[in-house]
Design a protein around this motif. Structure first.
Motif, PDB file in Angstrom:
ATOM      1  N   VAL A  98       0.837  -1.197   0.000  1.00  0.00           N
ATOM      2  CA  VAL A  98       0.000   0.000   0.000  1.00  0.00           C
ATOM      3  C   VAL A  98       0.881   1.260   0.000  1.00  0.00           C
ATOM      4  CG1 VAL A  98      -1.646   1.340   1.370  1.00  0.00           C
ATOM      5  CG2 VAL A  98      -1.999  -1.119   1.045  1.00  0.00           C
ATOM      6  N   ILE A  99       1.915   1.238   0.842  1.00  0.00           N
ATOM      7  CA  ILE A  99       2.828   2.384   0.885  1.00  0.00           C
ATOM      8  C   ILE A  99       3.528   2.551  -0.470  1.00  0.00           C
ATOM      9  CG2 ILE A  99       4.938   3.291   1.958  1.00  0.00           C
ATOM     10  CD1 ILE A  99       4.044   1.789   4.543  1.00  0.00           C
ATOM     11  N   GLY A 100       3.974   1.437  -1.041  1.00  0.00           N
ATOM     12  CA  GLY A 100       4.626   1.481  -2.350  1.00  0.00           C
ATOM     13  C   GLY A 100       3.705   2.053  -3.417  1.00  0.00           C
ATOM     14  N   GLY A 101       2.446   1.630  -3.392  1.00  0.00           N
ATOM     15  CA  GLY A 101       1.490   2.122  -4.381  1.00  0.00           C
ATOM     16  C   GLY A 101       1.281   3.622  -4.270  1.00  0.00           C
ATOM     17  N   VAL A 102       1.177   4.091  -3.035  1.00  0.00           N
ATOM     18  CA  VAL A 102       1.002   5.533  -2.813  1.00  0.00           C
ATOM     19  C   VAL A 102       2.218   6.295  -3.359  1.00  0.00           C
ATOM     20  CG1 VAL A 102       0.946   7.294  -0.999  1.00  0.00           C
ATOM     21  CG2 VAL A 102      -0.561   5.293  -0.854  1.00  0.00           C
ATOM     22  N   LEU A 103       3.424   5.767  -3.067  1.00  0.00           N
ATOM     23  CA  LEU A 103       4.642   6.432  -3.539  1.00  0.00           C
ATOM     24  C   LEU A 103       4.741   6.424  -5.064  1.00  0.00           C
ATOM     25  CD1 LEU A 103       7.466   5.286  -1.086  1.00  0.00           C
ATOM     26  CD2 LEU A 103       6.652   7.614  -1.513  1.00  0.00           C
ATOM     27  N   ILE A 104       4.445   5.280  -5.662  1.00  0.00           N
ATOM     28  CA  ILE A 104       4.559   5.210  -7.129  1.00  0.00           C
ATOM     29  C   ILE A 104       3.572   6.184  -7.772  1.00  0.00           C
ATOM     30  CG2 ILE A 104       4.255   3.798  -9.205  1.00  0.00           C
ATOM     31  CD1 ILE A 104       5.314   1.429  -7.727  1.00  0.00           C
ATOM     32  N   LEU A 105       2.317   6.150  -7.302  1.00  0.00           N
ATOM     33  CA  LEU A 105       1.342   7.037  -7.949  1.00  0.00           C
ATOM     34  C   LEU A 105       1.704   8.509  -7.734  1.00  0.00           C
ATOM     35  CD1 LEU A 105      -1.081   7.281  -9.748  1.00  0.00           C
ATOM     36  CD2 LEU A 105      -2.580   7.068  -7.761  1.00  0.00           C
ATOM     37  N   SER A 106       2.380   8.810  -6.612  1.00  0.00           N
ATOM     38  CA  SER A 106       2.789  10.195  -6.373  1.00  0.00           C
ATOM     39  C   SER A 106       3.683  10.713  -7.504  1.00  0.00           C
ATOM     40  CB  SER A 106       3.537  10.321  -5.050  1.00  0.00           C
ATOM     41  OG  SER A 106       2.706   9.917  -3.990  1.00  0.00           O
ATOM     42  N   LEU A 150       1.699  21.482 -11.609  1.00  0.00           N
ATOM     43  CA  LEU A 150       0.798  21.000 -10.555  1.00  0.00           C
ATOM     44  C   LEU A 150      -0.647  20.965 -11.045  1.00  0.00           C
ATOM     45  CD1 LEU A 150       2.194  22.824  -7.386  1.00  0.00           C
ATOM     46  CD2 LEU A 150       2.877  20.647  -8.406  1.00  0.00           C
ATOM     47  N   PHE A 151      -0.968  21.927 -11.912  1.00  0.00           N
ATOM     48  CA  PHE A 151      -2.315  21.944 -12.458  1.00  0.00           C
ATOM     49  C   PHE A 151      -2.580  20.672 -13.274  1.00  0.00           C
ATOM     50  CE2 PHE A 151      -4.786  22.691 -16.325  1.00  0.00           C
ATOM     51  CZ  PHE A 151      -6.037  22.920 -15.765  1.00  0.00           C
ATOM     52  N   TRP A 152      -1.606  20.285 -14.119  1.00  0.00           N
ATOM     53  CA  TRP A 152      -1.797  19.102 -14.979  1.00  0.00           C
ATOM     54  C   TRP A 152      -1.745  17.816 -14.176  1.00  0.00           C
ATOM     55  CZ3 TRP A 152      -3.554  19.734 -19.781  1.00  0.00           C
ATOM     56  CH2 TRP A 152      -3.499  21.037 -20.294  1.00  0.00           C
ATOM     57  N   GLN A 153      -0.920  17.821 -13.157  1.00  0.00           N
ATOM     58  CA  GLN A 153      -0.857  16.668 -12.254  1.00  0.00           C
ATOM     59  C   GLN A 153      -2.202  16.504 -11.552  1.00  0.00           C
ATOM     60  OE1 GLN A 153       1.931  17.469  -9.140  1.00  0.00           O
ATOM     61  NE2 GLN A 153       1.177  15.805  -7.867  1.00  0.00           N
ATOM     62  N   ALA A 154      -2.773  17.610 -11.088  1.00  0.00           N
ATOM     63  CA  ALA A 154      -4.067  17.573 -10.399  1.00  0.00           C
ATOM     64  C   ALA A 154      -5.171  17.123 -11.356  1.00  0.00           C
ATOM     65  CB  ALA A 154      -4.398  18.946  -9.814  1.00  0.00           C
ATOM     66  N   LEU A 155      -5.097  17.607 -12.587  1.00  0.00           N
ATOM     67  CA  LEU A 155      -6.099  17.222 -13.575  1.00  0.00           C
ATOM     68  C   LEU A 155      -6.050  15.711 -13.822  1.00  0.00           C
ATOM     69  CD1 LEU A 155      -8.227  18.228 -15.588  1.00  0.00           C
ATOM     70  CD2 LEU A 155      -6.393  18.527 -17.269  1.00  0.00           C
ATOM     71  N   PHE A 156      -4.848  15.207 -13.990  1.00  0.00           N
ATOM     72  CA  PHE A 156      -4.689  13.769 -14.240  1.00  0.00           C
ATOM     73  C   PHE A 156      -5.204  12.958 -13.047  1.00  0.00           C
ATOM     74  CE2 PHE A 156      -2.374   9.797 -13.884  1.00  0.00           C
ATOM     75  CZ  PHE A 156      -2.559   9.249 -15.144  1.00  0.00           C
ATOM     76  N   PHE A 356      -1.638  13.379  -4.083  1.00  0.00           N
ATOM     77  CA  PHE A 356      -1.363  14.652  -4.756  1.00  0.00           C
ATOM     78  C   PHE A 356      -0.292  15.444  -4.002  1.00  0.00           C
ATOM     79  CE2 PHE A 356      -2.145  19.228  -5.306  1.00  0.00           C
ATOM     80  CZ  PHE A 356      -1.833  19.323  -6.657  1.00  0.00           C
ATOM     81  N   VAL A 357      -0.457  15.534  -2.682  1.00  0.00           N
ATOM     82  CA  VAL A 357       0.496  16.328  -1.889  1.00  0.00           C
ATOM     83  C   VAL A 357       1.910  15.738  -1.975  1.00  0.00           C
ATOM     84  CG1 VAL A 357       1.098  17.067   0.450  1.00  0.00           C
ATOM     85  CG2 VAL A 357      -1.281  17.185  -0.340  1.00  0.00           C
ATOM     86  N   LEU A 358       2.010  14.410  -1.881  1.00  0.00           N
ATOM     87  CA  LEU A 358       3.331  13.791  -2.015  1.00  0.00           C
ATOM     88  C   LEU A 358       3.918  14.054  -3.399  1.00  0.00           C
ATOM     89  CD1 LEU A 358       2.819  10.320  -0.292  1.00  0.00           C
ATOM     90  CD2 LEU A 358       4.333  12.164   0.444  1.00  0.00           C
ATOM     91  N   GLY A 359       3.041  13.997  -4.399  1.00  0.00           N
ATOM     92  CA  GLY A 359       3.495  14.250  -5.763  1.00  0.00           C
ATOM     93  C   GLY A 359       3.986  15.671  -5.960  1.00  0.00           C
TER      94      GLY A 359
END
Ligand code: PHE
Ligand code: NA
Length: 451
Positions: A98-106, A150-156, A356-359
């Motif tokens: 779960v932690i890995g998934g959160v990090l990868i998606l970030s 950040l806008f495009w990251q948020a959109l995605f 999103f915040v981690l990203g």
């Protein structure tokens, strides 16, 4: 729709829907963006050969191992282990996943945001011709801008959240039913187009003529292993989560082989497409992570119908990233949905916001926080390295030990759903012996040989 424990359980409508979704998870930025820069840096054909070897003898058997845990466990990453191994610590494998998934998606959503932005630039025509200062400078300026990416990251991420909120059947399955066939058509177009270019033969020989001296280079093995895990989405229980939504009658083995082969075919086609283009235009293949974002646009510009090829390419890359992001978000969502008793909608929104915040930190690592580096790696590189080269292989190793040594032989084989006694034996031998021995060897060599 309600399973024996009373938890209402969303499921795949068809086995084919599951297969498309799992292929969608596998095929992603990993096949195109990551594969091409890692292969380019690690010598091309030799890397490819070792990569293919790992996919075949470790990746596909481990994919089945991971699927077998989820299908038998019928719960999320953590719950499935708890059900199969009550009162043990095995569920920590799921927690790590779960932690890995959160990090990868970030970090994945940062690169996906760039992809979406590049698509926009091609649709509006802004990148049909080289911007002032060139595509390299444009990429630097774009990624170091503190706000726009950040806008495009948020959109995605927002689009990903909207689909995952709707659940398995109505959200993830439906989206993949549209995305995956389209992706296949676009990729075939790109590959055929690539083969008509002048540098095709040079690109093909870079990709298919091994330099045997590279076989003694330990880092090639390490990189190939990490790439195999990343590309097949194994080791963090994302695939486990997807298989937990299967009906009992839907069998695993053939689907697993299909998913593994499809991912590999995509990587090969993407490799052909990118390296033929790279050599046609005399670019160095080892230009690192920006390869796709800097070199391809220059290449598209000098092609006869390059703007159309550019649009198609970035549509393809965005869709591939999107179908992978769905699986990366579903993994933590399924977990907190159950454990915190949140509605799926809330769980998705909360996990999406944390990611999103981690990203944001990874994105800022290209600009205002670019001084935060370890050994030349910025925040995004660190997230990428820790997940692909440590968390995924470690998770895969733990799952192999869990199925190969903790579960009984009969239970492991029954869960795998392999019918042929010969294949049962081969698979179990791989899971029990080959995977641990090969992986521990590579880990030791890379810890002592690379330091
Ligand atoms: N396999 C995906 C890709 O190639 C990335 C991914 C890794 C997705 C792990 C889910 C889990 O891009
Ligand atoms: Na992949």
């Amino acid at each position: 729709m309600s399973s024996s424990d009373g938890i209402s359980h969303d499921q795949w409508k068809t086995r084919f829907g599951f297969m498309l979704a799992a292929m969608g998870s596998a095929v992603g930025l990993g096949n195109i963006w990551r594969f091409s820069y890692v292969a380019g840096e690690s010598g091309g054909a030799t890397f490819l050969l070792i990569y293919l070897f790992f996919v075949l003898i470790i990746g596909i058997p481990l994919l089945l191992t991971e699927f077998s845990i989820g299908k038998a466990g019928q719960m999320d990453a953590v719950g499935s282990f708890k059900r199969l191994a009550p009162n043990t610590k095995w569920h920590l494998t799921g927690v790590m996943g779960v932690i890995g998934g959160v990090l990868i998606l970030s970090f994945y959503s940062v690169v996906s945001g760039w992809t979406l932005f590049y698509l926009y630039q091609y649709v509006t025509g802004a990148y049909w011709t080289e911007p002032d200062g060139g595509f390299g400078a444009a990429f630097e300026a774009w990624t170091s801008n503190p706000v726009a990416p950040l806008f495009w990251q948020a959109l995605f991420l927002g689009l990903t959240i909207l689909i995952v909120m709707r659940g398995i059947k109505k959200g993830i399955e439906r989206a993949n039913n549209v995305l995956m066939p389209l992706l296949a058509v676009l990729l075939i177009f790109m590959a055929v187009y690539g083969l008509t270019l002048d540098g095709a033969s040079e690109g093909l020989s870079f990709l298919f003529t091994p330099d045997w001296s590279m076989l003694t280079e330990p880092s090639v093995y390490f990189m190939a292993l990490g790439q195999a895990f990343f590309s097949l989405s194994i080791g963090i229980c994302g695939m486990l989560t997807y298989s937990s939504y299967l009906k009992a009658k839907d069998r695993l083995p053939a689907a697993t082989v299909g998913i593994g082969l499809m991912d590999t075919v995509f990587a090969l086609i993407a490799g052909v497409m990118i390296f033929t283009a790279v050599f046609s235009f005399g670019v160095e293949p080892d230009s690192g992570p920006p390869l796709v974002f800097i070199i391809l646009p220059s290449i598209f510009e000098s092609m006869p119908i390059g703007h159309i090829v550019g649009i198609i390419f970035f549509v393809l890359l965005t869709m591939a990233a999107f179908s992978s992001a769905l699986s990366l978000l579903e993994l933590p969502v399924a977990y907190v949905h159950r454990t915190l008793g949140l509605t799926r909608k809330r769980a998705t929104l909360i996990m999406g916001s944390i990611i999103f915040v981690l990203g944001v930190t990874a994105s800022l690592g290209f600009g205002v926080w670019s001084h935060i580096q370890i050994g030349g790696n910025n925040i995004l590189d660190m997230m990428d390295n820790i997940t692909a080269n440590v968390i995924l292989p470690l998770g895969g190793l733990l799952m192999a030990i869990f199925v190969g040594w903790y579960l009984s032989r009969d239970q492991a084989i029954k869960n795998s759903e392999i019918e042929s006694p010969v294949l049962q034996k081969i698979w179990l031998t791989i899971v029990r012996f080959v995977v641990p021995v090969v992986m521990v060897t590579i880990l030791i060599i890379s810890i002592f040989g690379l330091a």
